[in-house]
Design a protein around this motif. Structure first.
Motif, short mmCIF file in Angstrom:
data_model
loop_
_atom_site.label_atom_id
_atom_site.label_comp_id
_atom_site.label_asym_id
_atom_site.label_seq_id
_atom_site.Cartn_x
_atom_site.Cartn_y
_atom_site.Cartn_z
N GLN A 1 0.84 -1.19 0.00
CA GLN A 1 0.00 0.00 0.00
C GLN A 1 0.89 1.25 0.00
O GLN A 1 1.98 1.25 0.56
CB GLN A 1 -0.91 -0.01 1.23
CG GLN A 1 -1.88 1.14 1.29
CD GLN A 1 -2.94 1.08 0.19
OE1 GLN A 1 -2.71 0.63 -0.92
NE2 GLN A 1 -4.13 1.57 0.50
N ASN A 96 -1.43 15.09 -2.49
CA ASN A 96 -1.85 13.90 -3.20
C ASN A 96 -0.81 13.54 -4.25
O ASN A 96 0.07 14.33 -4.59
CB ASN A 96 -3.25 14.05 -3.82
CG ASN A 96 -3.31 15.06 -4.94
OD1 ASN A 96 -2.30 15.43 -5.53
ND2 ASN A 96 -4.51 15.49 -5.27
N PHE A 111 -3.60 8.89 -4.40
CA PHE A 111 -3.51 8.70 -2.97
C PHE A 111 -3.43 10.07 -2.29
O PHE A 111 -2.91 11.03 -2.88
CB PHE A 111 -2.27 7.87 -2.60
CG PHE A 111 -2.36 6.44 -3.04
CD1 PHE A 111 -1.96 6.06 -4.31
CD2 PHE A 111 -2.86 5.47 -2.19
CE1 PHE A 111 -2.04 4.74 -4.73
CE2 PHE A 111 -2.95 4.15 -2.59
CZ PHE A 111 -2.55 3.78 -3.87
#
Length: 122
Positions: A1, A96, A111
């Motif tokens: 992740q 981001n 993200f």
């Protein structure tokens, strides 16, 4: 992740400066655009500045001439240098990144960081 971690938020007087940092970590192949948004209480999240993988930059009109966005691709990090801060710059600032997770996939995923508080006192 993939994780994005911001730092650098603080309480500062009007006219002062701050430098925000946002580092991306985790399992990723590459990063295209990176950017900074902010959200003040009662307001929608708005774009502050963005920089593409090729180095093209876009700023909100309200910060042009005062803020500078930059990135260090080797460190997967984006910075926001904020000068001549005003009380209206007070907000939570979010970074981001548009991330390509593997070399075999051409898809990019966006993200977000958790946010860092910037407070400018008058």
């Amino acid at each position: 992740q993939v994780q994005l971690v911001e730092s650098g938020g603080a309480l500062v007087q009007a006219g002062g400066s701050l430098r925000l940092s946002c580092a991306a970590s985790g399992s990723l192949f590459s990063i295209n655009a990176m950017g900074w948004y902010r959200q003040a209480p009662g307001n929608q999240r708005e774009l502050v500045a963005a920089i593409t993988g090729g180095g093209s930059i876009n700023y909100a009109d309200s910060v042009k001439g005062r803020f500078t966005i930059s990135r260090d691709n080797a460190k997967n990090t984006v910075y926001l240098q904020m000068n001549s801060l005003k009380p209206e710059d007070t907000a939570v600032y979010y970074c981001n990144a548009d991330v390509r997770l593997t070399s075999s996939s051409g898809l990019y995923y966006r993200f977000w960081g958790q946010g860092t508080q910037v407070t400018v006192s008058s």
